[in-house]
Motif scaffolding. Structure first.
Motif, short mmCIF file in Angstrom:
data_model
loop_
_atom_site.label_atom_id
_atom_site.label_comp_id
_atom_site.label_asym_id
_atom_site.label_seq_id
_atom_site.Cartn_x
_atom_site.Cartn_y
_atom_site.Cartn_z
N PHE A 95 0.88 -1.15 0.26
CA PHE A 95 -0.38 0.39 -0.32
C PHE A 95 1.09 1.17 -0.01
CE2 PHE A 95 -1.81 3.31 2.61
CZ PHE A 95 -2.75 3.71 1.96
N SER A 98 3.46 1.94 -2.88
CA SER A 98 2.64 2.03 -4.53
C SER A 98 1.69 3.42 -4.61
CB SER A 98 1.45 0.48 -4.81
OG SER A 98 0.61 0.30 -4.20
N GLU A 99 0.34 3.46 -3.95
CA GLU A 99 -0.60 3.81 -3.71
C GLU A 99 -0.05 5.19 -3.12
OE1 GLU A 99 -4.87 2.75 -3.24
OE2 GLU A 99 -4.43 0.52 -2.99
N TYR A 100 0.80 5.34 -1.39
CA TYR A 100 1.22 6.05 -1.31
C TYR A 100 1.75 6.92 -1.17
CZ TYR A 100 0.70 9.19 3.02
OH TYR A 100 0.42 10.36 4.21
N ASN A 102 3.00 7.74 -5.03
CA ASN A 102 2.27 7.99 -6.17
C ASN A 102 1.29 9.22 -5.54
OD1 ASN A 102 3.92 6.08 -7.54
ND2 ASN A 102 1.50 4.85 -7.98
N ALA A 103 0.79 9.69 -4.20
CA ALA A 103 0.18 10.49 -4.37
C ALA A 103 1.13 11.04 -3.89
CB ALA A 103 -0.35 9.95 -3.61
N VAL A 128 -5.94 12.89 -2.86
CA VAL A 128 -5.51 11.44 -2.58
C VAL A 128 -4.89 10.98 -1.63
CG1 VAL A 128 -4.55 9.18 -4.03
CG2 VAL A 128 -6.07 10.29 -5.62
N LEU A 132 -5.96 8.43 1.63
CA LEU A 132 -4.69 6.79 1.71
C LEU A 132 -4.47 7.60 3.32
CD1 LEU A 132 -2.93 6.69 -1.18
CD2 LEU A 132 -4.70 5.32 -0.94
#
Length: 211
Positions: A95, A98-100, A102-103, A128, A132
């Motif tokens: 998590f 990747s997601e965090y 990137n934001a 975002v 998150l």
């Protein structure tokens, strides 16, 4: 086992490695990607990247993390106590990675002038990031650390990204509204792996938003 790891200064995907190597005592030299042998060994020129003296090479943050901590399994509570704990650790690692991150980059890179200013990109990143971050806050309202009552690899990796927003985006008023994250940050300041790096971390005096 001895080798070299190439880390990009300031990158939340790289910043854990000097701290990890210092704590574990692994015989690994930390180098900047400007070193001539970096491009020779890693043509994609992405950090972090690890090269062992016997020729073994490894890329991708989580793969390198797994390989290094497996060399010192009893040194820290890397993956918790149970298989379910371990699965949760990998959930949070993925998590954050990747997601965090990137934001975080969508906000930070244009806000700090690393790439050209782009208000729309910053606003999207902030939206975002807030969503998150609420997931982190919800978890830390339930548990002392991301996976239970002891810090794991998930925590010491997650703090690499959270410290960027904590010190440059989240002002005191925001921090007071997120007591789970605030408590967790203070706990991580005492962590034997990352605590020294966090000792001066404070909420942002004013959010960095670019122009």
């Amino acid at each position: 086992m001895s080798g070299v790891i190439f880390c990009l200064p300031g990158s939340p995907r790289s910043s854990i490695f000097p701290q990890l190597i210092k704590y574990t005592g692994l015989d690994i030299e930390v180098k900047n990607p400007s070193d001539a042998c970096f491009a020779e060994n890693f043509p994609l020129k992405k950090c972090p990247a690890y090269k062992q003296n016997d020729g073994f090479k490894l890329t991708e943050t989580l793969a390198i993390l797994k390989y290094l901590v497996d060399q010192v399994p009893g040194k820290y509570n890397w993956f918790g106590k149970t298989k379910q704990d371990e699965a949760k650790v990998w959930q949070w690692l993925s998590f954050i990675n990747s997601e965090y991150v990137n934001a975080l980059c969508d906000w930070a890179l244009p806000a700090f002038g690393i790439i050209p200013y782009d208000k729309d990109k910053i606003d999207r990143g902030l939206a975002v990031l807030e969503k998150l971050t609420s997931l982190l806050e919800d978890q830390l309202q339930k548990t002392k650390y991301l996976v239970g009552d002891e810090a794991t690899l998930a925590d010491i990796y997650a703090i690499q990204s959270v410290k960027v927003s904590y010190g440059n985006l989240w002002e005191e008023s925001w921090v007071k509204e997120h007591p789970g994250i605030a408590r967790w940050v203070e706990q991580m300041k005492k962590d034997p792996v990352v605590g020294e790096d966090l000792k001066d971390l404070k909420p942002a005096a004013k959010a960095v938003l670019g122009q």
